[in-house]
Design a protein around this motif. Structure first.
Motif, PDB file in Angstrom:
ATOM      1  N   THR A 145       0.736  -0.750  -0.084  1.00  0.00           N
ATOM      2  CA  THR A 145       0.003  -0.240   0.064  1.00  0.00           C
ATOM      3  C   THR A 145       0.844   1.415  -0.595  1.00  0.00           C
ATOM      4  N   TYR A 146       1.854   0.985   0.824  1.00  0.00           N
ATOM      5  CA  TYR A 146       2.580   2.321   0.834  1.00  0.00           C
ATOM      6  C   TYR A 146       3.570   2.689  -0.526  1.00  0.00           C
ATOM      7  N   THR A 150      -1.296   6.607  -0.364  1.00  0.00           N
ATOM      8  CA  THR A 150      -2.627   6.537   0.075  1.00  0.00           C
ATOM      9  C   THR A 150      -3.404   7.617  -1.959  1.00  0.00           C
ATOM     10  N   ASP A 151      -4.182   7.457  -2.115  1.00  0.00           N
ATOM     11  CA  ASP A 151      -5.316   7.985  -3.617  1.00  0.00           C
ATOM     12  C   ASP A 151      -4.802   9.363  -3.254  1.00  0.00           C
ATOM     13  N   TYR A 152      -4.581   9.887  -2.268  1.00  0.00           N
ATOM     14  CA  TYR A 152      -4.985  11.402  -2.891  1.00  0.00           C
ATOM     15  C   TYR A 152      -3.629  11.560  -2.216  1.00  0.00           C
ATOM     16  N   ARG A 153      -2.933  10.937  -1.423  1.00  0.00           N
ATOM     17  CA  ARG A 153      -1.296  11.818  -0.712  1.00  0.00           C
ATOM     18  C   ARG A 153      -0.585  11.421  -2.186  1.00  0.00           C
ATOM     19  N   ARG A 154      -0.542   9.982  -1.683  1.00  0.00           N
ATOM     20  CA  ARG A 154       0.361   9.189  -3.378  1.00  0.00           C
ATOM     21  C   ARG A 154       1.718  10.626  -2.902  1.00  0.00           C
ATOM     22  N   ASP A 372      -2.067   7.101   7.583  1.00  0.00           N
ATOM     23  CA  ASP A 372      -2.153   5.721   8.817  1.00  0.00           C
ATOM     24  C   ASP A 372      -2.474   5.707   9.767  1.00  0.00           C
ATOM     25  N   PRO A 381      -7.206  11.300  10.041  1.00  0.00           N
ATOM     26  CA  PRO A 381      -6.213  11.004   8.932  1.00  0.00           C
ATOM     27  C   PRO A 381      -5.405  12.103   8.631  1.00  0.00           C
TER      28      PRO A 381
END
Length: 480
Positions: A145-146, A150-154, A372, A381
């Motif tokens: 995942t990392y 995240t989908d927003y921060r990338r 997270d 978050p």
């Protein structure tokens, strides 16, 4: 034209086929080709906000509620923009590695390897930061995942390599003409976005997926980080345009004024104060080292003040934000117990970030894992809204120290070479200062930080090309 290209291509393939070592291949690759590819990569990335608007426009869902259409546009922009960044950044990594290997080979042939690495100490510290981030990612468990984040921060480990690729491209470009082209394009793209922020027409915003006071960025703070660099880029072009026509000079000042107006309307206080700090630093450097810059600089400062006053009368937000900042500072100095809401809630985010640093001071929680962690521990978050705290929490204190050392040596070299640095070089420094100040109140984002590291690479490369002559202290004969 076609047969000539095919013939040339066949010759290149034949030459490569005859090579027996990687060293021969490295020698065969022209340095100009590497630099031109790096330049192309930076051109595309600099224009990427315009591509993001095109992605959003193509993703609009007509007939659906506005919030669904906007969500779809934002999702499309996030995916497409990051894919473009990934392709450019990883290509930049390849270009950077090729150039590094080529340079190491040449330095060995000249018996100059030690001096080669000594001259590139800033890039070496940033490379160590990158490798420490990779070690941190591995130790944290290599969570898939990392990799991206995240989908927003990338903000995963892949983005660290992508940003390194854009820094490498900037570092490879040493020609002021090419650097100026990049700054020109950066300013034009920022000017377009600034005009969209100022006119704020609902139909255009919906068509292009723009958010209020943020243009193509999803948050006013993120837009502010970009705009504070853009203000200084516009000032750079105005300052360094020698013997330009009156019309061109007016265009430069107009671009500076419009981007400043957008920065004020943006309503993000940190980036505005960052631009103020960068302008003040430019003024101090001009008084100290180059009084010939003062005339143009003072004109720009007057325009900056006038635009700020006009926009504050129109919008009225900047005065309120400055008043709140003053009250927050007063509460801190008075020793008030509950100051968690200071700085629009940033204080408590900083405190929590420092706690996470204390929990894992050596390797951190791993790139991409911090948001997270905030959510798991505090049910929020979020991230620290201070890049130095963020880096320390993600990749540990050693990781952030590599970054700090790179910045320290960069500033130290400016001081050491101050008599030989051009106006253009100092103007680039002001762009870097603007972002660094804003980063004290900001977060790393995939569509903002790469612009900084691109410009930082350009500035470091140009600084390395600046000559430095040591002068011996001369003592006078003294009579007793």
């Amino acid at each position: 034209m076609g047969p000539k290209i095919l013939s040339k291509g066949k010759k290149i393939l034949d030459d490569i086929h005859e090579m027996k070592t990687i060293g021969e291949l490295l020698d065969y690759i022209p340095r100009k080709l590497i630099q031109r590819i790096a330049l192309l990569i930076l051109f595309i990335w600099t224009a990427s906000p315009l591509f993001a608007m095109a992605y959003a426009s193509s993703a609009r869902l007509y007939g659906d509620p506005d919030w669904i259409s906007l969500y779809n546009q934002m999702n499309m922009m996030t995916v497409k923009w990051y894919k473009l960044l990934m392709q450019l950044g990883l290509s930049g990594c390849i270009i950077g590695i090729l150039s590094l290997l080529k340079n190491i080979r040449e330095s060995r042939q000249d018996n100059n390897t030690k001096q080669f690495f000594k001259d590139r100490i800033i890039a070496k510290f940033l490379l160590m930061m990158l490798f420490w981030g990779l070690i941190s990612f591995i130790i944290s468990g290599c969570n898939p995942t990392y990799i991206v984040g995240t989908d927003y921060r990338r903000d995963g480990i892949l983005t660290y390599f992508i940003v390194a690729g854009l820094f490498s491209c900037g570092y490879l470009i040493r020609d002021k003409k090419y650097i100026k082209w990049i700054m020109e394009l950066f300013t034009i793209v920022a000017l377009i976005q600034s005009l969209l922020i100022i006119i704020d027409i609902d139909a255009i915003n919906k068509q292009l997926g723009l958010t209020e006071n943020s243009s193509v960025f999803f948050n006013i703070n993120h837009s502010g980080y970009y705009l504070c660099m853009a203000v200084m880029c516009a000032l750079l072009l105005y300052e360094t345009d020698e013997a330009s026509s009156r019309l061109k000079s007016l265009y430069r000042l107009a671009a500076f004024a419009i981007i400043t107006a957008a920065l004020v309307k943006n309503r993000s206080l940190g980036p505005y104060l960052a631009a103020v700090c960068a302008i003040i630093s430019s003024l101090i450097l001009a008084i100290w080292l180059n009084k010939g810059r003062l005339k143009k600089l003072i004109k720009a400062i007057i325009i900056f003040i006038v635009v700020t006053l006009i926009m504050n009368i129109t919008e009225g937000r900047l005065y309120i934000d400055l008043k709140i900042l003053g009250l927050d500072l007063f509460r801190m100095f008075e020793g008030e117990e509950d100051i968690s809401d200071i700085g629009s809630g940033r204080w408590i985010l900083w405190v929590r970030g420092v706690r996470f640093i204390g929990d894992s001071p050596i390797f951190g929680c791993g790139p991409g894992a911090l948001m997270d962690l905030y959510d798991t521990v505090y049910g929020d978050p979020n991230r620290p809204h201070n890049e130095f705290i963020e880096y320390a929490a993600c990749i540990g204190i050693p990781g952030v120290m590599y970054y700090i050392m790179a910045l320290f040596i960069y500033l130290k070299d400016f001081v050491k070479k101050r008599k030989y640095v051009s106006t253009f070089g100092f103007a680039l420094l002001s762009v870097v200062i603007a972002y660094l100040v804003s980063s004290l109140f900001g977060v790393t984002m995939y569509y903002t930080s790469p612009f900084f590291f691109m410009i930082f690479g350009l500035s470091v490369g140009l600084l390395q090309e600046t000559p430095y002559e040591k002068t011996e202290l001369k003592t006078k004969n003294m009579e007793f």
